[in-house]
Design a protein around this motif. Structure first.
Motif, short mmCIF file in Angstrom:
data_model
loop_
_atom_site.label_atom_id
_atom_site.label_comp_id
_atom_site.label_asym_id
_atom_site.label_seq_id
_atom_site.Cartn_x
_atom_site.Cartn_y
_atom_site.Cartn_z
N TRP A 18 0.87 -1.18 0.00
CA TRP A 18 0.00 0.00 0.00
C TRP A 18 0.90 1.23 0.00
O TRP A 18 1.85 1.29 0.79
CB TRP A 18 -0.89 0.00 1.24
N ALA A 19 0.63 2.18 -0.89
CA ALA A 19 1.51 3.35 -0.99
C ALA A 19 0.69 4.62 -1.13
O ALA A 19 -0.05 4.79 -2.09
CB ALA A 19 2.43 3.20 -2.20
N GLU A 20 0.79 5.48 -0.15
CA GLU A 20 0.23 6.82 -0.24
C GLU A 20 1.13 7.76 0.55
O GLU A 20 1.94 7.31 1.38
CB GLU A 20 -1.21 6.87 0.25
N ASP A 21 1.00 9.04 0.31
CA ASP A 21 1.89 10.00 0.91
C ASP A 21 1.85 9.90 2.43
O ASP A 21 0.80 10.06 3.06
CB ASP A 21 1.50 11.42 0.47
N GLY A 22 3.00 9.59 3.03
CA GLY A 22 3.11 9.51 4.47
C GLY A 22 2.66 8.21 5.09
O GLY A 22 2.73 8.06 6.31
N ASP A 23 2.22 7.24 4.28
CA ASP A 23 1.76 5.97 4.85
C ASP A 23 2.00 4.85 3.84
O ASP A 23 1.29 4.74 2.84
CB ASP A 23 0.29 6.04 5.23
N TYR A 24 3.00 4.04 4.14
CA TYR A 24 3.33 2.88 3.31
C TYR A 24 3.21 1.63 4.15
O TYR A 24 3.61 1.61 5.33
CB TYR A 24 4.75 2.98 2.77
N ILE A 25 2.66 0.57 3.55
CA ILE A 25 2.61 -0.73 4.21
C ILE A 25 3.44 -1.69 3.37
O ILE A 25 3.25 -1.81 2.16
CB ILE A 25 1.18 -1.24 4.37
N LEU A 26 4.38 -2.37 4.04
CA LEU A 26 5.31 -3.28 3.38
C LEU A 26 5.12 -4.68 3.93
O LEU A 26 4.69 -4.87 5.07
CB LEU A 26 6.76 -2.84 3.64
N SER A 27 5.46 -5.68 3.11
CA SER A 27 5.42 -7.06 3.57
C SER A 27 6.77 -7.72 3.35
O SER A 27 7.53 -7.35 2.43
CB SER A 27 4.33 -7.85 2.85
N LYS A 28 7.06 -8.69 4.19
CA LYS A 28 8.24 -9.55 4.04
C LYS A 28 7.87 -10.88 4.67
O LYS A 28 7.66 -10.97 5.87
CB LYS A 28 9.45 -8.94 4.74
N GLN A 29 7.73 -11.91 3.83
CA GLN A 29 7.24 -13.22 4.28
C GLN A 29 5.88 -13.05 4.94
O GLN A 29 4.95 -12.56 4.32
CB GLN A 29 8.29 -13.88 5.18
#
Length: 343
Positions: A18-29
């Motif tokens: 998820w990518a928006e200005d000031g808020d990103y959600i990342l995954s790893k495994q």
């Protein structure tokens, strides 16, 4: 102005969900992280429940790919929860913890970005599994705040192999459902009443075999996932459903995303008979309808069926008009994240 691609070194090993200005959600495994700027350290968000042996094995990238031990969807809901699909499970993350939703008739995968959230906030997705016996296939709905999925539509036995994706056409407040894989199983369906009734937009051959679709005010677009014929990007007039070809691409199209007025389609390196070059490529359609290949990645040496095809993965949401984040799997640059920027 052109879209130029460069790797984001800080994100190597992570996928932007998820990518928006000031808020990103990342995954790893099976782990999710949050970031305000994509600069390390990333804030741990939640760990998705999974068997310990799978988590341990997936510390090795090839094992992770073999087991499909990865997140496929992260959707921010209006109540603050995250709707998440991971491996063959579906769940909610709230207050920093993951809870698996009940109601799945059987474990199933959900392809990336293949869930639709309607105007009321309900989330829809369909079963994606091998289904070689051609049994019935279900479409599910999740209502925010609940702990259970409900079946809202069932394809009868023998009708389709599986659901590729379900997408909201926000311009008509309707939902598009894409199915496959062979002959009459290739369908594009539409519902305006939460699957109580369904109409057929097109069906019958691989020109209607699609995994994803993109929507504009008076038309929509899709790229074909054709195994035995050349793959095209189509433009469909929403009023009369006339369609025309925008251009041919070099491989099967799985995923697509809209960035401002620009459209992006990702071809997949699966070495299908229709594929002219075994690469995963990013294609761009500009607002005038011109198409070009932006970048391509060669398939790596590992078997695609076992260790995943060469693919380009987009975030569920990429809320920028001049930047597109994407990650690659199964290519020589495997497990890296890139940014395409308008310059």
């Amino acid at each position: 102005m052109e879209w130029r691609v460069e790797e984001v070194p800080e994100l190597r090993g992570y996928t932007v969900e998820w990518a928006e200005d000031g808020d990103y959600i990342l995954s790893k495994q099976n782990k999710l992280y949050r970031s305000t700027s994509l600069k390390k350290p990333f804030e741990p968000l939640a760990v998705i429940d999974a068997p310990s042996w799978k988590a341990a094995a997936s510390n090795f990238r090839l094992a992770q790919r073999l087991l499909r031990f990865m997140v496929t969807n992260v959707i921010k809901l209006a109540n603050g929860d995250l709707f998440v699909t991971f491996d063959k499970t579906v769940g909610i993350i709230g207050d920093g913890r993951f809870r698996e939703l009940s109601g799945l008739s059987r474990p199933c995968r959900v392809l990336r970005s293949a869930c639709a959230v309607d105007r009321s906030g309900d989330t829809y997705f369909g079963e994606y599994l091998a289904n070689d016996e051609r049994g019935e296939i279900r479409v599910y709905r999740y209502k925010p705040g609940g702990d259970r999925l409900e079946v809202v539509y069932t394809f009868p036995p023998g009708s389709i192999r599986h659901v590729h994706g379900i997408y909201l056409d926000e311009f008509t407040d309707s939902i598009i459902c894409l199915t496959g894989d062979q002959g009459s199983e290739c369908r594009m369906l539409r519902t305006a009443d939460a699957f109580r009734t369904v109409e057929v937009i097109g069906e019958g051959d691989e020109t209607w075999r699609a995994v994803s679709a993109l929507f504009c005010e008076d038309k929509f677009f899709y790229g074909t996932d054709a195994e035995f014929r050349s793959n095209q990007i189509y433009e469909v007039d929403r009023g009369n459903l006339d369609r025309k070809t925008i251009g041919e691409v070099t491989g099967t199209v799985f995923y697509s995303i809209r960035v401002g007025d620009d459209l992006f389609f990702a071809t997949t390196a699966e070495n299908a008979p229709s594929q002219k070059e075994n690469v995963a490529a990013l294609w761009h359609i500009d607002p005038s309808g011109n198409s070009r290949e932006v970048v391509k990645f060669k398939k790596d040496r590992w078997n695609g069926t076992l260790f995943m095809f060469g693919m380009i993965h987009f975030p569920y949401a990429n809320k920028f008009d001049d930047t597109l984040f994407f990650s690659v799997v199964g290519v020589k640059e495997d497990n890296r994240t890139f940014a395409a920027r308008l310059s």
